[in-house]
Enzyme design. Structure first.
Site, short mmCIF file in Angstrom:
data_model
loop_
_atom_site.label_atom_id
_atom_site.label_comp_id
_atom_site.label_asym_id
_atom_site.label_seq_id
_atom_site.Cartn_x
_atom_site.Cartn_y
_atom_site.Cartn_z
N GLU A 34 0.82 -1.21 0.00
CA GLU A 34 0.00 0.00 0.00
C GLU A 34 0.85 1.26 0.00
O GLU A 34 0.64 2.16 0.81
CB GLU A 34 -1.00 0.02 1.16
CG GLU A 34 -2.25 -0.80 0.89
CD GLU A 34 -3.46 -0.32 1.67
OE1 GLU A 34 -3.63 -0.76 2.82
OE2 GLU A 34 -4.24 0.49 1.13
N TYR A 105 0.46 -7.87 -1.75
CA TYR A 105 -0.65 -7.15 -1.12
C TYR A 105 -1.92 -7.79 -1.65
O TYR A 105 -2.41 -7.47 -2.73
CB TYR A 105 -0.57 -5.66 -1.45
CG TYR A 105 -1.75 -4.88 -0.94
CD1 TYR A 105 -2.19 -5.03 0.37
CD2 TYR A 105 -2.44 -3.99 -1.76
CE1 TYR A 105 -3.29 -4.32 0.84
CE2 TYR A 105 -3.52 -3.28 -1.30
CZ TYR A 105 -3.95 -3.45 0.00
OH TYR A 105 -5.03 -2.76 0.45
N ASP A 146 0.96 -8.31 3.23
CA ASP A 146 -0.37 -8.14 3.82
C ASP A 146 -1.29 -9.13 3.13
O ASP A 146 -1.65 -8.94 1.97
CB ASP A 146 -0.84 -6.70 3.59
CG ASP A 146 -2.24 -6.46 4.14
OD1 ASP A 146 -2.90 -7.44 4.58
OD2 ASP A 146 -2.69 -5.29 4.13
N ASN A 148 -4.31 -10.08 4.21
CA ASN A 148 -5.72 -9.80 4.45
C ASN A 148 -6.50 -11.04 4.89
O ASN A 148 -7.70 -11.17 4.57
CB ASN A 148 -6.36 -9.13 3.23
CG ASN A 148 -6.24 -7.62 3.30
OD1 ASN A 148 -6.42 -7.03 4.36
ND2 ASN A 148 -5.93 -6.98 2.18
N ASP A 247 -2.01 1.96 9.95
CA ASP A 247 -2.86 1.09 10.79
C ASP A 247 -2.22 -0.30 10.98
O ASP A 247 -2.68 -1.06 11.83
CB ASP A 247 -4.30 1.00 10.27
CG ASP A 247 -4.41 0.92 8.77
OD1 ASP A 247 -3.36 0.84 8.08
OD2 ASP A 247 -5.54 0.93 8.26
#
Length: 257
Positions: A34, A105, A146, A148, A247
């Site tokens: 990101e 990602y 990441d 997710n 975050d």
DNA sequence: ATGGCACGCATGGCGTGA
């Protein structure tokens, strides 16, 4: 060899955090997700001043991956290559110190009834095919980023509340596990079979960090022989505590080569 | 049950994140 991953949530916003962490932690490799910056706007100069080599592929506003390494990376490739949308801003692969590193990602999926969720599930299938095509489980490979997906109930706060969440739903967890089953070991879980340790805390809950209401969705995985050589895995929570944080926070692993 | 925050951008609201 110290390999780290960090969802930076805008590299330009987080540049001081990244520069400071590189200086302090001196990883051999840092994988970013990101970055939210197109290649023409990438802060290459600021990163070059660190001495790290940087490869990156981004787009305007969304997604974007980068890989920073102390040595020059080889065999650099971006995106999936199965003839569908390569999604280059979500995958970078390179060989560093003889180890193939894939930084992903993974699509979030938005909501269970969204086409984006279908795309996420499909992405995991495509990734396993990609592994088959380019890699061998018998070779030293690291897959990080990441993902997710919180793989197990211990990997998310209040799991019973998140059964319909795109990062904990059964199909997402199964998709992730099917791809892991190609030949990867989650090195954090290998070293700490029972530990609850999150890597992401939602902005939407200002007290999420203090209440430790987070998710473990950033992962470092290695093929079996390399996972055997993993000596240390840590989540560095301090950057998440700082004002103006992403975050997510940094996850890193050390391998004895 | 709902909204809450952060980021980027054909920037004053929306798409996206998770």
């Amino acid at each position: 060899m110290k390999i780290a991953t960090y969802n930076v949530n805008s590299l330009r916003k987080r540049l001081p955090v990244v520069l400071g962490w590189l200086e302090q932690q001196q990883p051999d490799v840092l994988c970013l997700q990101e970055t939210k910056v197109q290649d023409t706007e990438f802060p290459a100069l600021a990163l070059a001043s660190t001495g790290y080599h940087t490869i990156f592929r981004g787009m305007k506003s969304y997604n974007g991956v980068a890989m920073l390494s102390r040595v020059i990376p080889d065999e650099i490739c971006f995106g999936l290559d199965d003839g569908q949308d390569p999604d280059e801003a979500r995958l970078v692969r390179a060989v560093i110190n003889g180890i193939t590193i894939i930084n992903t990602y993974i699509p979030n999926g938005f909501k269970l009834d969204s086409p984006k969720y279908v795309y996420k599930l499909e992405w995991y299938k495509r990734l396993r095919v990609y592994f088959d095509k380019h890699l061998s489980p018998d070779r030293p490979v690291v897959w990080c980023g990441d993902m997710n997906v919180a793989p197990e109930p211990v990997d998310v706060h209040s799991p019973e509340k998140h059964l319909q969440h795109v990062c904990f739903h059964e199909l997402a967890r199964n998709a992730y596990k099917e791809t892991v089953a190609w030949g990867f070991v989650d090195v954090f879980r290998k070293l700490y079979p029972d530990r609850q340790q999150f890597t992401f805390w939602d902005y939407l809950r200002p007290n999420s960090l203090d209440a430790n209401k987070g998710w473990r969705i950033d992962h470092i995985l290695a093929t079996a022989s390399l996972a055997e050589r993993c000596t240390k895995v840590e989540v560095d929570i301090e950057p998440r505590r700082a004002a103006g944080s992403s975050d997510h926070t940094f996850l890193w692993a050390e391998f004895a080569l």
